[in-house]
Write a protein that holds these residues in place. Sequence first.
Motif, PDB file in Angstrom:
ATOM      1  N   ALA A 100       0.840  -1.211   0.000  1.00  0.00           N
ATOM      2  CA  ALA A 100       0.000   0.000   0.000  1.00  0.00           C
ATOM      3  C   ALA A 100       0.870   1.254   0.000  1.00  0.00           C
ATOM      4  N   GLU A 101       1.953   1.254   0.813  1.00  0.00           N
ATOM      5  CA  GLU A 101       2.849   2.421   0.873  1.00  0.00           C
ATOM      6  C   GLU A 101       3.550   2.641  -0.470  1.00  0.00           C
ATOM      7  N   ALA A 102       3.997   1.539  -1.088  1.00  0.00           N
ATOM      8  CA  ALA A 102       4.665   1.646  -2.398  1.00  0.00           C
ATOM      9  C   ALA A 102       3.693   2.199  -3.442  1.00  0.00           C
ATOM     10  N   GLN A 103       2.441   1.725  -3.400  1.00  0.00           N
ATOM     11  CA  GLN A 103       1.424   2.187  -4.357  1.00  0.00           C
ATOM     12  C   GLN A 103       1.153   3.673  -4.163  1.00  0.00           C
ATOM     13  N   LEU A 151      -5.517  -6.987  -4.097  1.00  0.00           N
ATOM     14  CA  LEU A 151      -4.245  -6.998  -4.817  1.00  0.00           C
ATOM     15  C   LEU A 151      -4.042  -5.670  -5.526  1.00  0.00           C
ATOM     16  N   ARG A 152      -2.867  -5.067  -5.339  1.00  0.00           N
ATOM     17  CA  ARG A 152      -2.542  -3.780  -5.964  1.00  0.00           C
ATOM     18  C   ARG A 152      -1.562  -3.973  -7.110  1.00  0.00           C
ATOM     19  N   GLU A 153      -1.331  -2.885  -7.856  1.00  0.00           N
ATOM     20  CA  GLU A 153      -0.334  -2.898  -8.930  1.00  0.00           C
ATOM     21  C   GLU A 153       1.027  -3.314  -8.395  1.00  0.00           C
ATOM     22  N   THR A 154       1.353  -2.862  -7.167  1.00  0.00           N
ATOM     23  CA  THR A 154       2.680  -3.139  -6.599  1.00  0.00           C
ATOM     24  C   THR A 154       2.876  -4.626  -6.313  1.00  0.00           C
ATOM     25  N   ASN A 155       1.782  -5.359  -6.022  1.00  0.00           N
ATOM     26  CA  ASN A 155       1.899  -6.821  -5.895  1.00  0.00           C
ATOM     27  C   ASN A 155       2.420  -7.400  -7.200  1.00  0.00           C
ATOM     28  N   SER A 156       1.821  -6.952  -8.289  1.00  0.00           N
ATOM     29  CA  SER A 156       2.178  -7.445  -9.611  1.00  0.00           C
ATOM     30  C   SER A 156       3.599  -7.004  -9.980  1.00  0.00           C
ATOM     31  N   MET A 157       3.968  -5.777  -9.579  1.00  0.00           N
ATOM     32  CA  MET A 157       5.310  -5.248  -9.874  1.00  0.00           C
ATOM     33  C   MET A 157       6.396  -6.147  -9.277  1.00  0.00           C
ATOM     34  N   VAL A 158       6.255  -6.465  -7.979  1.00  0.00           N
ATOM     35  CA  VAL A 158       7.242  -7.318  -7.309  1.00  0.00           C
ATOM     36  C   VAL A 158       7.248  -8.695  -7.962  1.00  0.00           C
ATOM     37  N   GLU A 159       6.042  -9.241  -8.230  1.00  0.00           N
ATOM     38  CA  GLU A 159       5.939 -10.581  -8.808  1.00  0.00           C
ATOM     39  C   GLU A 159       6.677 -10.670 -10.150  1.00  0.00           C
ATOM     40  N   GLU A 160       6.530  -9.650 -11.007  1.00  0.00           N
ATOM     41  CA  GLU A 160       7.167  -9.684 -12.334  1.00  0.00           C
ATOM     42  C   GLU A 160       8.685  -9.800 -12.238  1.00  0.00           C
ATOM     43  N   PHE A 161       9.282  -9.040 -11.318  1.00  0.00           N
ATOM     44  CA  PHE A 161      10.742  -9.081 -11.226  1.00  0.00           C
ATOM     45  C   PHE A 161      11.240 -10.344 -10.523  1.00  0.00           C
ATOM     46  N   MET A 162      10.417 -10.890  -9.635  1.00  0.00           N
ATOM     47  CA  MET A 162      10.794 -12.173  -9.021  1.00  0.00           C
ATOM     48  C   MET A 162      10.769 -13.280 -10.089  1.00  0.00           C
ATOM     49  N   LEU A 163       9.735 -13.259 -10.940  1.00  0.00           N
ATOM     50  CA  LEU A 163       9.650 -14.253 -12.026  1.00  0.00           C
ATOM     51  C   LEU A 163      10.835 -14.119 -12.976  1.00  0.00           C
ATOM     52  N   LEU A 164      11.172 -12.868 -13.320  1.00  0.00           N
ATOM     53  CA  LEU A 164      12.276 -12.638 -14.252  1.00  0.00           C
ATOM     54  C   LEU A 164      13.604 -13.121 -13.662  1.00  0.00           C
ATOM     55  N   ALA A 165      13.817 -12.848 -12.353  1.00  0.00           N
ATOM     56  CA  ALA A 165      15.048 -13.308 -11.693  1.00  0.00           C
ATOM     57  C   ALA A 165      15.104 -14.830 -11.679  1.00  0.00           C
ATOM     58  N   ASN A 166      13.981 -15.468 -11.352  1.00  0.00           N
ATOM     59  CA  ASN A 166      13.940 -16.938 -11.309  1.00  0.00           C
ATOM     60  C   ASN A 166      14.248 -17.557 -12.675  1.00  0.00           C
ATOM     61  N   ILE A 167      13.727 -16.962 -13.734  1.00  0.00           N
ATOM     62  CA  ILE A 167      13.972 -17.481 -15.090  1.00  0.00           C
ATOM     63  C   ILE A 167      15.442 -17.268 -15.474  1.00  0.00           C
ATOM     64  N   SER A 168      15.973 -16.081 -15.172  1.00  0.00           N
ATOM     65  CA  SER A 168      17.378 -15.782 -15.505  1.00  0.00           C
ATOM     66  C   SER A 168      18.332 -16.733 -14.793  1.00  0.00           C
ATOM     67  N   VAL A 169      18.068 -16.982 -13.519  1.00  0.00           N
ATOM     68  CA  VAL A 169      18.913 -17.886 -12.730  1.00  0.00           C
ATOM     69  C   VAL A 169      18.773 -19.322 -13.247  1.00  0.00           C
ATOM     70  N   ALA A 170      17.560 -19.735 -13.594  1.00  0.00           N
ATOM     71  CA  ALA A 170      17.331 -21.096 -14.113  1.00  0.00           C
ATOM     72  C   ALA A 170      18.184 -21.333 -15.360  1.00  0.00           C
ATOM     73  N   LYS A 171      18.190 -20.350 -16.268  1.00  0.00           N
ATOM     74  CA  LYS A 171      18.992 -20.478 -17.492  1.00  0.00           C
ATOM     75  C   LYS A 171      20.473 -20.624 -17.151  1.00  0.00           C
ATOM     76  N   LYS A 172      20.940 -19.801 -16.200  1.00  0.00           N
ATOM     77  CA  LYS A 172      22.368 -19.794 -15.846  1.00  0.00           C
ATOM     78  C   LYS A 172      22.805 -21.122 -15.223  1.00  0.00           C
TER      79      LYS A 172
END
Length: 958
Positions: free
Chosen positions: A591-594, A656-677
């Motif tokens: 909520a504070e981030a939003q 659920l706020r936009e900021t929930n989705s914001m954090v989720e997107e970068f967590m998914l991207l990090a997980n995919i990047s690490v999986a490839k590596k």
Amino acid sequence: MLKSKTFLKKTRAGGVLKIVREHYLRDDIGCGAPGCAACGGAHEGPALEPQPRDPASSLCPRPHYLLPDTNVLLHQIDVLEDPAIRNVIVLQTVLQEVRNRSAPVYKRIRDVTNNREKHFYTFTNEHHRETYVEQEQGENANDRNDRAIRVAAKWYNEHLKNISAENELQVIFITNDRKNKEKAVEEGIPAFTCEEYVKSLTANPELIDRLARLSDEGNEIESGKVIFSEHLPLSKLQQGIKSGTYLQGTFRASRENYLEATVWIHGDNEENKEIIIQGLKHLNRAVHEDIVAVELFPRSQWVAPSSVVLHDEGLNEDDVEKEEEREQMLKTAVSEKMLKPTGRVVGIIKRNWRPYCGMLSKSGIKESRRHLFTPADKRIPRIRIETRQASTLEGRRIIVAIDGWPRNSRYPNGHFVKNLGDVGEKETETEVLLLEHDVPHQPFSQAVLSFLPKMPWSITEKDMKNREDLRHLCVCSVDPPGCTDIDDALHCRELENGNLEVGVHIADVSHFIRPGNALDQESARRGTTVYLCEKRIDMVPELLSSNLCSLRSNVDRLAFSCIWEMNHNAEILKTRFTKSVINSKASLTYAEAQMRIDSATMNDDITTSLRGLNKLAKILKKRRIEKGALTLSSPEVRFHMDSETHDPIDLQTKELRETNSMVEEFMLLANISVAKKIHEEFSEHALLRKHPAPPPSNYEILVKAAKSKNLEIKTDTAKSLADSLDRAESPLFPYLNTLLRILATRCMMQAVYFCSGMDNDFHHYGLASPIYTHFTSPIRRYADIIVHRLLAVAIGADSTYPELTDKHKLADICKNLNFRHKMAQYAQRASVAFHTQLFFKSKGIVSEEAYILFVRKNAIVVLIPKYGLEGTVFFEEKDKPKPRLIYDDEIPSLKVEDTVFHIFDKIKVKIMLDSSNLQHQKIRMSLVEPQIPGISISTDNSNMDLNEPERKKMKLKK
């Protein structure tokens, strides 16, 4: 003294290999008795008491130690764990046999021997010069071990005379083997069965209840009528499985119908992956999670999964005919394509019984010691136990263990283990749900805590080796309110070349948890942190989870960073990974981030970073969805607790706020990047996570439900499913799309961890990603710790160790993690269900709008959006006239009298807490609208279906 052991081993090629092993014998092994003159009191670990006085036994009035054989340890562990039983000698022979036969009992006995108050002593008789025995010609291993145990018992009795002649210390041999006991008595060894000894402890009569009721399958209970067919011996089952006559699988009982189960077949049998078992005799005494052998019926005898909800009402042995009547209810005419492979259980390969929580159903016969125990888990049958404490245990949650299930008993036999407390008490019910879901929740042991860093802790020069200093970056975290275990933090800044640098910084837990130590082993065993409504069961000790590893603001913390260079269209230009030190500039809630992102006046560095992240996240999400990632839905609820009583005072679905989705997107991207590596670096032993595509049959209910509302759902690919869900809108029924997404979630398979070298299919169906792993939550998931270790080795920031590159060891870790994650989910749901009951207990009866999720043959399952609550409205009730019900599986629909119910129909229900069954207090739902005479409840007679005590309460309130 050196002896040699020689044995022959058959090789894979069919040859015979002679193996010679050296076996050292010593004479300096202590007996464990303090003050022993013969061995100078030498002993390792916890010792026996010098003057054992308790428990007082009428059979052996002299001070004594106990020496149990293997079967006593295996089957009477509940007795041995009781505080009354102390001073027990556990022989190495016995311990080795237990280890080979039962890992859970072995762990329990190790825990007892490590408890100094119990005075259990492990004696290494196999290496003591005077107690070691060699296997004689013609003697089998079992008889040799029995003889070794008797030799040790006799040696102890002779040896202990050295302490003091006046003490007359004895060692009592405890065995339930009749022949072994007779031989011991012949050899002058004091010997008793476990039952004889326990019954002689006059000051501890409650111990009798904890005795396992052991009998061979042939020694049936009094009622002579055989109900079940005999289980085939293991040798015949193995032959049958090898030849294909029988199939081996895991028995999964149904929660909704006690006369039905599914057996999940092991191996690659794609044709018959699941086999339905229907009817008491075909279930043949199998218990949920047992490994069983199944005989597959010819196709002409196949049945469809039942749509009837049936709960066991505790029938007697004489009422088996009534069971057969109920079984007829399962058999209805269905279309050919609904039929599933069907069979019967012919034998048990491995029992997977555990202690069960539940309540005593006290016998109606006065002074009777025999009672039925009703487990909390509806998939477990009732258990017959004997107890003298029935009056005390009534209304309490207790633990019971199964001992056996004779062929002529409707229910298995068992014994009382422990009293947990009063039913309905918050602490008792929390303990029950943790035990029932096998969630390890004991306090961390001293051995585990000894590996934590000493306080005060600070970052040293050694810690900075192979680590970047990123404390200058404007990093912040965004989490739910009250979060203390902050795993992740983010930053976004513009580079001189006009591109953006985005960083995901994850707590460096693997720096503190080193491979193979007690802290690592305990974290691996727990597998995950479990979040209940009012309690968190940590995977790692609090010093790490809420302090040293938590990325709190304005403190230096060690991190593992994934940093990308991106253009403004969120396209990755460069990726790098580094161990780092960060100093978070703010710990924000969603909520504070939003609020910062939406503010017209705030333009500080943190807010600018958040806006950059949010803008990129929207692009990333849009791109993911275009590739076919699914946006599904589940009704999650949040409780508002009373600050003093900690009871729930309000219940609402999570926002659920936009900021929930914001954090989720970068967590998914990090997980995919690490999986490839990690897969690039370790193609055979990367720990990854996959989400299998559901079989087409899973979608049948979703497709039919949409069709009933004139909508088409395509399921041939994740992309076509996502697109058709996006199109499935109704202007007159805006909630329909959410309902379809909730139903689609139910069609999905479970996502699982796996080792890359043991599987070919890496695809994550829900995320539409060819590869995926978990990197972003190492405080609460052990999988992430393994992934951190793999990534650290890949970038040269840490050294490897043998288990990390052993794909079979990794596969075992994945198996445990998948089990722990599943159990954690179930425990969380159970916690929500219990707190929902508490909420409605205080709120009383309410009427709310609901939507139908499923139709059954005699009930409808509904969802109440306001509370995110699911429940069942039954149309057939005991002792009430049965309405006319017509079930159509094709539409699907249920006609009750003249009213037809379809999936997604909007109805009105009355919600109340039904406490008529203390064991299974439940939220009960009754139909209010549409009105059906004799079934719907009017708003005037709201208390007509309550039990008598509740009706009286209502009168008093009025």
